[in-house]
Design an enzyme around this catalytic site. Sequence first.
Site, short mmCIF file in Angstrom:
data_model
loop_
_atom_site.label_atom_id
_atom_site.label_comp_id
_atom_site.label_asym_id
_atom_site.label_seq_id
_atom_site.Cartn_x
_atom_site.Cartn_y
_atom_site.Cartn_z
N ASP A 1 47.80 -8.58 -10.06
CA ASP A 1 47.22 -8.11 -11.31
C ASP A 1 47.06 -6.59 -11.19
OD1 ASP A 1 45.50 -7.20 -13.28
OD2 ASP A 1 44.22 -8.97 -13.24
N PHE B 1 38.69 -9.82 -11.50
CA PHE B 1 38.63 -9.88 -12.96
C PHE B 1 40.06 -9.93 -13.48
CE2 PHE B 1 38.50 -8.23 -17.26
CZ PHE B 1 37.43 -8.92 -17.80
N LYS C 1 46.70 -1.86 -19.92
CA LYS C 1 45.87 -0.65 -19.93
C LYS C 1 46.71 0.64 -20.06
CE LYS C 1 41.57 -2.36 -17.83
NZ LYS C 1 40.61 -1.98 -18.87
#
Length: 405
Positions: free
Chosen positions: A225, A140, A254
Site C-alpha cells: 500500500d 491504514f 494521494k
Amino acid sequence: MAEHIQVTRALFNEVMVPNYAPAPIIPVRGLGSRVWDQAGREYVDFAGGIAVNALGHCHPALVTALKEQADKLWHLSNVMTNEPALRLAQKLVDSTFADKVYFANSGAEANEAALKLARRWALDKFGEQKQQIISFSKSFHGRTFFTVTVGGQAAYSDGFGPKPGAIDHAEYNNIESLKALMSEQTCAVILEPLQGEGGIIPGDLAFLQGVRDLCDQFNALMIYDEVQSGVGRTGKLYAYMHSNVVPDILTTAKSLGGGFPVGAMLTTTAIASHLKVGTHGSTYGGNPLACAVAEAALDTINQPEVLNGVIEREQLFRRELAAINEKHNVFSTVRGQGMLLGAVLNDEFKGRSRDFFLAAADQGLFALVAGPDVIRFAPSLVIPEADIIEGMKRFEQAVAQVKQG
C-alpha cells in the site's frame, strides 16, 4: 444564476454529516505552499492535504493539463477507453515493476481492488481454502468496510455489524508475529512500506525482505500500500525502490493526482489476468480529467532533480526540527523518509499531538497528526526552502505556545 449562499464554518454544522470536525478557518485560495483563508490570512502548508498536494497548490503543469482536458472530454464509461488513461498507464508501467494498471478514484478503492484481486487469484489457482489476508497493527488501508477491516485499527471498523472474515493482523516490524499467522491458507499479506496513519513508522529492511520471503514460501501475494508513500514522497518514485524488495501488487493514490481524485492498482500480467471482464469495475475509474492531471503530476515528479530535491528538503526539515527541539525539548525522535516525517512527542507531551496541530494553525501553519503522539509533516515535494524556514519559525512559535499552556 445560482442564489448566493453565505458560507461560514457554522454552515457545515447545518448541512454536513457530522463525521468530520473541521477547523474554524475556511481556506479559499492556494499558491505553491501558501494558502489564504476567507479573512485573507496567509498560512504555510506543511500538510499538503494529507500527502496529496505533491506539487503544492495550483501548480502550472497541473492547471494547464486540467484546462486543456476540460475542453476535450470529461467522462466516458469503461465501455470505452480514453487517451489520458492509456498514456498514464503506459508511464506507470514504464516506471515500475508492473505490467498492468487498474484505475480507481481513491486509495481505498485501489486497495479494495488489490484485495479482491488477491482473493480471486488464490481461488482460481489454489481453491476456496486459500483466502486468509494478513495485515498489520496500526496499518491504514482505507474506509470501505473491507479495507477498514483489513486496516489494523479496530476503532475504525467497530460498530458497523459483522466484519468481512479471514483477516488477521500481525505486529509491524516483527517477522516472528507474521510467521506465526502464515500458512498455505494465506492468499496475501498487505502492508505499507512506511506506515502513515499509524505514526510514520518505516519498515525495517530485514522485516520487508522477511515478508517477501514468507509470501514466496507460502504462495501468497505481497501487496504494498503506497497510497501515502508513493509518487516521490520518499525521494524515489515509489518507496519499494529503496530496496530489492518488489511487491506483487502495489496501490497508489494521494500524490498521484496532485490534488485531483485518482487511484491506481499496479500488478503483473499473470496476476492481473484473474480480473476477467466483469469481475470488478468503477464508473469513474480512468476518468479522462483525472488521468490527464495525474499524467502531468507524474511527468513533473518523476525527474531526478525533483526526487533528489525531496531528500534535500528532508535534511532541512530535520535540521530545523532538531534546532527547535534543542531549545524546547518536546520530541523523542523524528522518523520517516523524504517529505513524510513524524516528530514523536516525548513522555512529557505524549497524547498531545492535537494541541500542537491546533497551535500551529493559530500561528499560521498547516500541520498534521499521526495518532495522539506524533506530529506529521507531508508538504509539497517542491516546497521552496524559504517556505520551510518560515513554516518552521511558525512551528517553533506553536511549540512555545503549547509549552506555555
